[in-house]
Scaffold this motif. Sequence first.
Motif, PDB file in Angstrom:
ATOM      1  N   LEU A 138      -4.494  18.770 -16.799  1.00 29.92           N
ATOM      2  CA  LEU A 138      -4.379  18.515 -18.239  1.00 29.92           C
ATOM      3  C   LEU A 138      -5.693  18.812 -18.962  1.00 29.92           C
ATOM      4  CD1 LEU A 138      -2.285  15.203 -18.271  1.00 29.92           C
ATOM      5  CD2 LEU A 138      -1.533  17.482 -18.983  1.00 29.92           C
ATOM      6  N   VAL A 139      -6.821  18.345 -18.438  1.00 28.92           N
ATOM      7  CA  VAL A 139      -8.081  18.569 -19.164  1.00 28.92           C
ATOM      8  C   VAL A 139      -8.534  20.021 -19.052  1.00 28.92           C
ATOM      9  CG1 VAL A 139      -8.975  16.212 -19.102  1.00 28.92           C
ATOM     10  CG2 VAL A 139      -9.497  17.746 -17.217  1.00 28.92           C
ATOM     11  N   THR A 140      -8.315  20.627 -17.902  1.00 22.71           N
ATOM     12  CA  THR A 140      -8.751  22.012 -17.738  1.00 22.71           C
ATOM     13  C   THR A 140      -7.932  22.949 -18.624  1.00 22.71           C
ATOM     14  OG1 THR A 140      -9.225  21.465 -15.441  1.00 22.71           O
ATOM     15  CG2 THR A 140      -9.289  23.783 -16.030  1.00 22.71           C
ATOM     16  N   GLY A 141      -6.638  22.654 -18.734  1.00 24.59           N
ATOM     17  CA  GLY A 141      -5.774  23.511 -19.524  1.00 24.59           C
ATOM     18  C   GLY A 141      -6.010  23.384 -21.015  1.00 24.59           C
ATOM     19  N   ALA A 142      -6.807  22.421 -21.437  1.00 20.48           N
ATOM     20  CA  ALA A 142      -7.021  22.191 -22.866  1.00 20.48           C
ATOM     21  C   ALA A 142      -8.442  22.524 -23.296  1.00 20.48           C
ATOM     22  CB  ALA A 142      -6.700  20.730 -23.203  1.00 20.48           C
ATOM     23  N   THR A 143      -9.266  23.010 -22.389  1.00 17.65           N
ATOM     24  CA  THR A 143     -10.667  23.212 -22.742  1.00 17.65           C
ATOM     25  C   THR A 143     -10.908  24.644 -23.225  1.00 17.65           C
ATOM     26  OG1 THR A 143     -12.941  22.900 -22.034  1.00 17.65           O
ATOM     27  CG2 THR A 143     -11.455  23.919 -20.452  1.00 17.65           C
ATOM     28  N   ASP A 144     -11.912  24.796 -24.101  1.00 17.88           N
ATOM     29  CA  ASP A 144     -12.259  26.153 -24.533  1.00 17.88           C
ATOM     30  C   ASP A 144     -13.749  26.417 -24.270  1.00 17.88           C
ATOM     31  OD1 ASP A 144     -13.214  24.376 -26.327  1.00 17.88           O
ATOM     32  OD2 ASP A 144     -12.110  25.153 -28.054  1.00 17.88           O
ATOM     33  N   ASN A 145     -14.324  25.630 -23.387  1.00 21.95           N
ATOM     34  CA  ASN A 145     -15.743  25.755 -23.088  1.00 21.95           C
ATOM     35  C   ASN A 145     -15.880  26.282 -21.660  1.00 21.95           C
ATOM     36  OD1 ASN A 145     -18.183  24.688 -21.730  1.00 21.95           O
ATOM     37  ND2 ASN A 145     -18.669  23.865 -23.755  1.00 21.95           N
ATOM     38  N   ASP A 146     -16.752  27.277 -21.459  1.00 19.96           N
ATOM     39  CA  ASP A 146     -16.816  27.920 -20.146  1.00 19.96           C
ATOM     40  C   ASP A 146     -17.302  26.978 -19.051  1.00 19.96           C
ATOM     41  OD1 ASP A 146     -15.797  30.211 -21.073  1.00 19.96           O
ATOM     42  OD2 ASP A 146     -17.709  31.280 -21.283  1.00 19.96           O
ATOM     43  N   VAL A 147     -18.345  26.204 -19.366  1.00 22.28           N
ATOM     44  CA  VAL A 147     -18.866  25.270 -18.359  1.00 22.28           C
ATOM     45  C   VAL A 147     -17.791  24.251 -17.994  1.00 22.28           C
ATOM     46  CG1 VAL A 147     -20.638  23.568 -17.828  1.00 22.28           C
ATOM     47  CG2 VAL A 147     -21.204  25.562 -19.247  1.00 22.28           C
ATOM     48  N   ALA A 148     -17.138  23.718 -19.027  1.00 23.71           N
ATOM     49  CA  ALA A 148     -16.085  22.727 -18.789  1.00 23.71           C
ATOM     50  C   ALA A 148     -14.965  23.328 -17.950  1.00 23.71           C
ATOM     51  CB  ALA A 148     -15.536  22.212 -20.109  1.00 23.71           C
ATOM     52  N   LEU A 149     -14.671  24.622 -18.204  1.00 20.94           N
ATOM     53  CA  LEU A 149     -13.620  25.283 -17.440  1.00 20.94           C
ATOM     54  C   LEU A 149     -13.973  25.311 -15.954  1.00 20.94           C
ATOM     55  CD1 LEU A 149     -11.024  26.961 -17.191  1.00 20.94           C
ATOM     56  CD2 LEU A 149     -12.378  28.991 -17.724  1.00 20.94           C
ATOM     57  N   VAL A 150     -15.237  25.669 -15.683  1.00 17.95           N
ATOM     58  CA  VAL A 150     -15.661  25.729 -14.274  1.00 17.95           C
ATOM     59  C   VAL A 150     -15.586  24.348 -13.629  1.00 17.95           C
ATOM     60  CG1 VAL A 150     -17.608  26.188 -12.733  1.00 17.95           C
ATOM     61  CG2 VAL A 150     -17.117  27.748 -14.639  1.00 17.95           C
ATOM     62  N   VAL A 151     -16.111  23.351 -14.336  1.00 20.13           N
ATOM     63  CA  VAL A 151     -16.074  21.981 -13.797  1.00 20.13           C
ATOM     64  C   VAL A 151     -14.625  21.556 -13.569  1.00 20.13           C
ATOM     65  CG1 VAL A 151     -16.597  19.562 -14.287  1.00 20.13           C
ATOM     66  CG2 VAL A 151     -18.261  21.335 -14.858  1.00 20.13           C
ATOM     67  N   GLY A 152     -13.761  21.884 -14.511  1.00 20.49           N
ATOM     68  CA  GLY A 152     -12.347  21.528 -14.385  1.00 20.49           C
ATOM     69  C   GLY A 152     -11.699  22.183 -13.178  1.00 20.49           C
ATOM     70  N   LEU A 153     -12.047  23.458 -12.960  1.00 25.55           N
ATOM     71  CA  LEU A 153     -11.459  24.152 -11.809  1.00 25.55           C
ATOM     72  C   LEU A 153     -11.935  23.534 -10.499  1.00 25.55           C
ATOM     73  CD1 LEU A 153     -11.644  27.864 -13.043  1.00 25.55           C
ATOM     74  CD2 LEU A 153      -9.610  26.427 -12.826  1.00 25.55           C
ATOM     75  N   VAL A 154     -13.215  23.144 -10.472  1.00 21.77           N
ATOM     76  CA  VAL A 154     -13.727  22.456  -9.274  1.00 21.77           C
ATOM     77  C   VAL A 154     -12.939  21.163  -9.051  1.00 21.77           C
ATOM     78  CG1 VAL A 154     -15.701  21.243  -8.271  1.00 21.77           C
ATOM     79  CG2 VAL A 154     -16.044  23.435  -9.441  1.00 21.77           C
ATOM     80  N   ALA A 155     -12.729  20.408 -10.147  1.00 16.72           N
ATOM     81  CA  ALA A 155     -11.966  19.156 -10.039  1.00 16.72           C
ATOM     82  C   ALA A 155     -10.563  19.430  -9.518  1.00 16.72           C
ATOM     83  CB  ALA A 155     -11.907  18.441 -11.393  1.00 16.72           C
ATOM     84  N   ILE A 156      -9.955  20.534  -9.972  1.00 18.93           N
ATOM     85  CA  ILE A 156      -8.590  20.859  -9.518  1.00 18.93           C
ATOM     86  C   ILE A 156      -8.578  21.136  -8.019  1.00 18.93           C
ATOM     87  CG2 ILE A 156      -6.766  22.599  -9.646  1.00 18.93           C
ATOM     88  CD1 ILE A 156      -7.276  22.789 -12.627  1.00 18.93           C
ATOM     89  N   VAL A 157      -9.574  21.918  -7.558  1.00 17.47           N
ATOM     90  CA  VAL A 157      -9.625  22.217  -6.125  1.00 17.47           C
ATOM     91  C   VAL A 157      -9.760  20.918  -5.326  1.00 17.47           C
ATOM     92  CG1 VAL A 157     -10.963  23.313  -4.293  1.00 17.47           C
ATOM     93  CG2 VAL A 157     -10.590  24.525  -6.446  1.00 17.47           C
ATOM     94  N   LEU A 158     -10.712  20.062  -5.731  1.00 18.00           N
ATOM     95  CA  LEU A 158     -10.937  18.811  -5.001  1.00 18.00           C
ATOM     96  C   LEU A 158      -9.680  17.941  -4.998  1.00 18.00           C
ATOM     97  CD1 LEU A 158     -14.516  17.750  -6.230  1.00 18.00           C
ATOM     98  CD2 LEU A 158     -13.890  18.918  -4.111  1.00 18.00           C
TER      99      LEU A 158
END
Lengths: 107, 459
Positions: free
Chosen positions: A50-70
């Motif tokens: 939910l948070v990754t799919g709503a972000t428009d910031n590149d750093v946040a996107l990377v952090v979100g993807l890491v969170a998804i993997v974990l």
Amino acid sequence: MDEAVVWLTIFILSVFVGIEVISKVSSTLHTPLMSGANAIHGIILLGAVLVTGATDNDVALVVGLVAIVLAAVNMVGGFVVTDRMLQMFVRKKPKPAAAPTDGGSAA
Amino acid sequence: MPTWVQLVYLACAVCFILALKGLSGPRTARAGNLVGAAAAVVAVIVPFIYLDLDHVPLILAAIAVGTAGGVVGARRVQMTQMPQMVALFNGVGGGAAALVALLELHEMTPHVDDVSWFTLAATAFTIAVGSISFAGSIITFAKLQELMTSRPVIFPGLRYVFPIAVAAAVVLGVRVVIDPTMWVGIVLALLGLLVGVLLVLPVGGADVPIVISLLNAFTGLTVAAGGYVLSNVVLLVAGTLVGASGTYLTMLMAKAMGRSVANIMFGALKGGSTLGGGEASDRPVRSAGPEDVAILLGYADRVIIVPGYGLAVAQAQHTLRELVDVLIARGTQVDYAIHPVAGRMPGHMNVLLAEAQVPYEQLIEMDEINGEFKHTDVVLVVGANDVVNPAAKTTPGAPIYGMPILNADEAQQIVFMKRSMRPGFAGIENELLFDPKTTLLFGDAKDSLGKLLNAVKAL
């Protein structure tokens, strides 16, 4: 009613349900139960999506993807490993051939 | 949020309750796990349908990577290493929750005035406790995997550093509520990592399973708080269920070991170390060869096996089962006595023996079998120690005092299969080893059992 109170109600009722449903567990099943509960909190994957799919910031996107993997490791790995443990508890009937144990463990 | 989504989420939340319910009974456990897994998958798919998510290909790729990692890890892991695998899965879940909360904080900072203090508090909680759970689980993993010492790690200032770190984390948490900025959130996460490390370092190896269970409950609560922040009922209910049942399970486990959770977590800090000396003793014992033990076993009417972690480490479960099969064929009544904390986690031993195709009916739990030792000719203790240590009943100062034990000392003869005279995981000497009724068979469990098996066959 204040919305926070609704959430608090759900929270408190869930606490009681959580304790009640496992209160009669035998010690044999402590480990699989812990592992299964562990897998259930992998549902944080939903939050990560939910948070990754709503972000428009590149750093946040990377952090979100890491969170998804974990979170996916937690959720999927948790359920698979629990199932592997529980396969061992299936009562072996007079079964002649069917051996459902997976090869990886037959060391 | 459309109504149908809310209804699906409600159904998922109910499924998680049913999953936990199922997992607590042997017959329903596997189905319970599958119900939980199905609900989790459905809950994750739903937002892709009703929301117009960005970055969908990247998200799907990340899910695929995590899924692959989880499946490979879960399938490859040896049954003996199960506890550390659960710790690792728990840790990454906590880490994910902390990252999600940091991202939420990032989303909130531009329009802080619209955000309630309660939401900010929940965010701070998730960041801090998720980080604690992550770091604590990684240390737990390292201890169990023996990447670091499994003994308590204590340094002189620990009893001051730990409370200071906790207090600092609370202050920063309050700061997030009053004046939410990204850097406070990040420092809070780092501090959470420090607290997690300090929390687990002083815990001795034997108590680590309790810590895994406790951290599991922590992660559950962080997911619940994250659910509140995201206004998502599935996260809230699932997280709370795990938090509550995990806390209760932790207390059940501690009770099975005759300990309190506080004693386990902070015993080493107070100076009363959770471990004793750990020195090998040089007091005289009676040892024997496989042939002598074979005669003892071969002509016994009633034999009870007490398996311990040493059995699993030596991968000797299969050889043990063969030995038992031969003894049963000779007309001996043989059962396995399973202590609640045999192995590295409660129930771990059942899993290990079941893997070696030992029939479930032969595994007898402590309370049921404890009365039988009186009528038993030979107790064969394989790779276990603390669970038959009479010090738990007789020595009030011992670290394991009060832990219920198997009454092996009441049997006619006791045979210990041991690698050496080193004490067990709790690090205390076992008086039973020096008992006149006791015979020791030294050597690697698998090796000795193989020799014993051949000797019994040759009788």
